[in-house]
Design a protein around this motif. Structure first.
Motif, PDB file in Angstrom:
ATOM      1  N   PHE A 176      37.348  45.000  38.602  1.00  0.00           N
ATOM      2  CA  PHE A 176      38.597  45.233  37.876  1.00  0.00           C
ATOM      3  C   PHE A 176      38.618  46.646  37.292  1.00  0.00           C
ATOM      4  CE2 PHE A 176      38.463  40.416  36.898  1.00  0.00           C
ATOM      5  CZ  PHE A 176      38.980  40.139  38.145  1.00  0.00           C
ATOM      6  N   TYR A 232      41.566  49.539  38.088  1.00  0.00           N
ATOM      7  CA  TYR A 232      42.434  50.167  37.094  1.00  0.00           C
ATOM      8  C   TYR A 232      42.150  51.650  36.942  1.00  0.00           C
ATOM      9  CZ  TYR A 232      44.518  45.774  35.660  1.00  0.00           C
ATOM     10  OH  TYR A 232      45.249  44.601  35.647  1.00  0.00           O
ATOM     11  N   MET A 274      42.398  42.501  31.706  1.00  0.00           N
ATOM     12  CA  MET A 274      41.995  41.590  32.778  1.00  0.00           C
ATOM     13  C   MET A 274      40.699  40.879  32.385  1.00  0.00           C
ATOM     14  SD  MET A 274      42.710  40.197  35.622  1.00  0.00           S
ATOM     15  CE  MET A 274      44.075  41.204  36.230  1.00  0.00           C
ATOM     16  N   ASN A 291      43.835  35.494  27.633  1.00  0.00           N
ATOM     17  CA  ASN A 291      44.806  36.482  28.111  1.00  0.00           C
ATOM     18  C   ASN A 291      46.058  36.498  27.238  1.00  0.00           C
ATOM     19  OD1 ASN A 291      45.386  38.479  30.210  1.00  0.00           O
ATOM     20  ND2 ASN A 291      47.059  37.109  30.766  1.00  0.00           N
ATOM     21  N   THR A 343      43.011  38.462  43.152  1.00  0.00           N
ATOM     22  CA  THR A 343      42.278  37.657  42.180  1.00  0.00           C
ATOM     23  C   THR A 343      42.437  36.176  42.470  1.00  0.00           C
ATOM     24  OG1 THR A 343      44.155  37.584  40.643  1.00  0.00           O
ATOM     25  CG2 THR A 343      42.557  39.377  40.368  1.00  0.00           C
ATOM     26  N   THR A 382      38.417  34.311  36.114  1.00  0.00           N
ATOM     27  CA  THR A 382      39.222  35.091  37.050  1.00  0.00           C
ATOM     28  C   THR A 382      38.265  35.947  37.865  1.00  0.00           C
ATOM     29  OG1 THR A 382      41.162  35.159  35.612  1.00  0.00           O
ATOM     30  CG2 THR A 382      41.003  36.842  37.309  1.00  0.00           C
TER      31      THR A 382
END
Length: 284
Positions: free
Chosen positions: A94, A98, A147, A179, A262, A268
């Motif tokens: 992740f 990003y 995330m 989240n 994902t 996740t």
């Protein structure tokens, strides 16, 4: 732990008896294996093979050794599979996604890595040096916010309690949506935007101030008494990966327009992240 508790406590744990019994047998085999070395140290091969009492004991010890090694092999294989699926790999995937979508963040990260671990030099990843990577640390925090690998935290109420303005009875299981907290506008401005500066010291934004934010507004490792005991090790591992990968290589996504792949369950996970890696062209 349950087996050890049952040995020393007058009150016994009755749940998962098979698991407790297996644990007790494993400990017994390990103890016998440890103390059985004396038969091979102090008795000759002739005595071990032909002295009746010693021979029977040696046969037991060898059989016990085989059972113990089989159990250890099974544990190793199981743990190897678990390690392959640990959140660390997902968190770094992740992070790469990003960072590669934010060129200014990526360049600022690389500049900081180069300032602490100069290019074209051999470096050792020392703990004190890794702590100097404050912007890299901010990136990890922001990735953990936007995330999170864990989707929820569960807490069991042993006693009646008030949670979120509601009264709950003892025995209630509370599911905390991580989240939802990390994207709540009461805690974060523009929560949908990836912005490591929220956590960086040079930013005057109050969001980076731990005292200004609610102490449970960021909980990638959980919180309270049951917060993840390995959180500091996880941060050091992620920082080490960032230095090792981005300090030596140019990393780009194969398809910058592809959505993040994902899969979500209790965690996740990253289903796949095709990247292109090349050695960095460093100045001589």
């Amino acid at each position: 732990m349950a087996s050890y508790y049952n040995v020393h406590s007058p009150e016994k744990i009755t749940l998962s008896n098979a698991l407790i019994e297996d644990s007790e047998k494993f400990i017994e085999r390990f103890t016998d294996y440890h103390f059985g070395f004396s038969y091979f140290i102090y008795f000759s091969s002739f005595l071990r093979h032909y002295m009746p009492f010693i021979r029977s004991k040696v046969k037991y010890l060898l059989k016990n050794r085989d059972h113990l090694f089989e159990t250890l092999d099974m544990i190793i294989k199981k743990r190897r599979k678990e390690i392959e699926e640990i959140p660390m790999a997902n968190a770094f995937s992740f992070l790469v996604y990003y960072v590669c979508h934010s060129p200014h963040v990526k360049q600022k990260m690389i500049d900081e890595i180069d300032s602490v671990f100069p290019p074209n030099t051999s470096f050792n990843l020392k703990y004190d040096d890794l702590l100097k990577l404050e912007y890299c640390d901010a990136i990890i925090n922001e990735v953990g916010r936007i995330m999170p690998v864990g989707n929820e935290i569960r807490r069991y109420l042993a006693n009646p309690a008030e949670v979120a303005g509601y009264q709950w009875e003892a025995g209630t299981m509370i599911h905390i949506h991580i989240n939802g907290i990390h994207s709540h506008k009461n805690h974060w401005s523009n929560p949908e935007i990836f912005d490591p500066d929220r956590f960086y010291k040079e930013n005057d934004n109050n969001e980076m101030n731990d005292k200004a934010r609610h102490k449970f507004s960021l909980i990638p490792f959980g919180g309270g008494l049951r917060i993840c005991p390995g959180r500091k090790l996880a941060m050091i591992e992620l920082l080490s990966l960032m230095v090792t990968v981005f300090g030596k290589y140019d990393v780009d996504l194969v398809d910058i327009n592809a959505p993040l792949n994902t899969k979500s369950g209790s965690l996740t996970t990253c289903g796949g992240l095709p990247v292109r890696i090349r050695s960095r062209k460093l100045p001589v």
